[in-house]
Design a protein around this motif. Structure first.
Motif, PDB file in Angstrom:
ATOM      1  N   ILE A   1       0.840  -1.204   0.000  1.00  0.00           N
ATOM      2  CA  ILE A   1       0.000   0.000   0.000  1.00  0.00           C
ATOM      3  C   ILE A   1       0.872   1.250   0.000  1.00  0.00           C
ATOM      4  O   ILE A   1       0.605   2.209  -0.733  1.00  0.00           O
ATOM      5  CB  ILE A   1      -0.983  -0.009   1.193  1.00  0.00           C
TER       6      ILE A   1
ATOM      7  N   GLN B   1       1.008   4.044  -2.896  1.00  0.00           N
ATOM      8  CA  GLN B   1       0.818   5.467  -2.619  1.00  0.00           C
ATOM      9  C   GLN B   1       1.981   6.293  -3.179  1.00  0.00           C
ATOM     10  O   GLN B   1       1.772   7.352  -3.766  1.00  0.00           O
ATOM     11  CB  GLN B   1       0.673   5.705  -1.110  1.00  0.00           C
ATOM     12  N   LYS B   2       3.194   5.788  -3.015  1.00  0.00           N
ATOM     13  CA  LYS B   2       4.367   6.492  -3.551  1.00  0.00           C
ATOM     14  C   LYS B   2       4.299   6.545  -5.075  1.00  0.00           C
ATOM     15  O   LYS B   2       4.586   7.569  -5.693  1.00  0.00           O
ATOM     16  CB  LYS B   2       5.658   5.813  -3.106  1.00  0.00           C
TER      17      LYS B   2
ATOM     18  N   GLU C   1       1.832   9.166  -6.116  1.00  0.00           N
ATOM     19  CA  GLU C   1       2.382  10.506  -5.918  1.00  0.00           C
ATOM     20  C   GLU C   1       3.358  10.848  -7.046  1.00  0.00           C
ATOM     21  O   GLU C   1       3.328  11.961  -7.604  1.00  0.00           O
ATOM     22  CB  GLU C   1       3.074  10.614  -4.561  1.00  0.00           C
TER      23      GLU C   1
END
Length: 121
Positions: free
Chosen positions: A101, A105-106, A109
């Protein structure tokens, strides 16, 4: 409703029914006394049977209660042990999923930043 109240009502109803039936039939005194004696003996027998059944029921309930007191804690302990084993077994998967997760998320981004950079140029 309490069992004693029920049985008192049962006895009172049975006696009232027996007396009503005995006195509503045309019989001589001797026949009536014989009928009353027979009915009395029959009622005593039935009440004895009912008392035996109630005693058996009390014993069964007592036995079931004692077995439940022994079995329920053991079942609860077994369930707790199973849940703990499951938690320990799933812990590595939980940690791996948390890492994935964070990586997703990285990546999102970075993708957002690259899209913003492409739109500026």
């Amino acid at each position: 409703m309490k069992a004693s109240t029920f049985f008192i009502g049962l006895v009172a109803g049975s006696v009232a029914a027996a007396v009503t039936v005995l006195y509503s039939t045309p019989q001589s005194g001797n026949e009536l006394r014989k009928t009353v004696r027979n009915a009395s003996a029959d009622m005593k027998s039935k009440f004895s049977d009912v008392k035996g059944c109630v005693d058996d029921l009390k014993d069964s309930i007592s036995h079931l209660s004692s077995e439940a007191k022994e079995a329920i804690p053991a079942a609860i302990d077994g369930l707790k042990g199973s849940v703990e084993k499951w938690q320990h077994a799933t812990e590595p998967n939980k940690e791996r999923m948390e890492k994935e997760i964070v990586a997703i998320q990285k990546a999102l981004e970075e993708l957002e930043q690259s899209l913003v950079a492409q739109q500026k140029s």
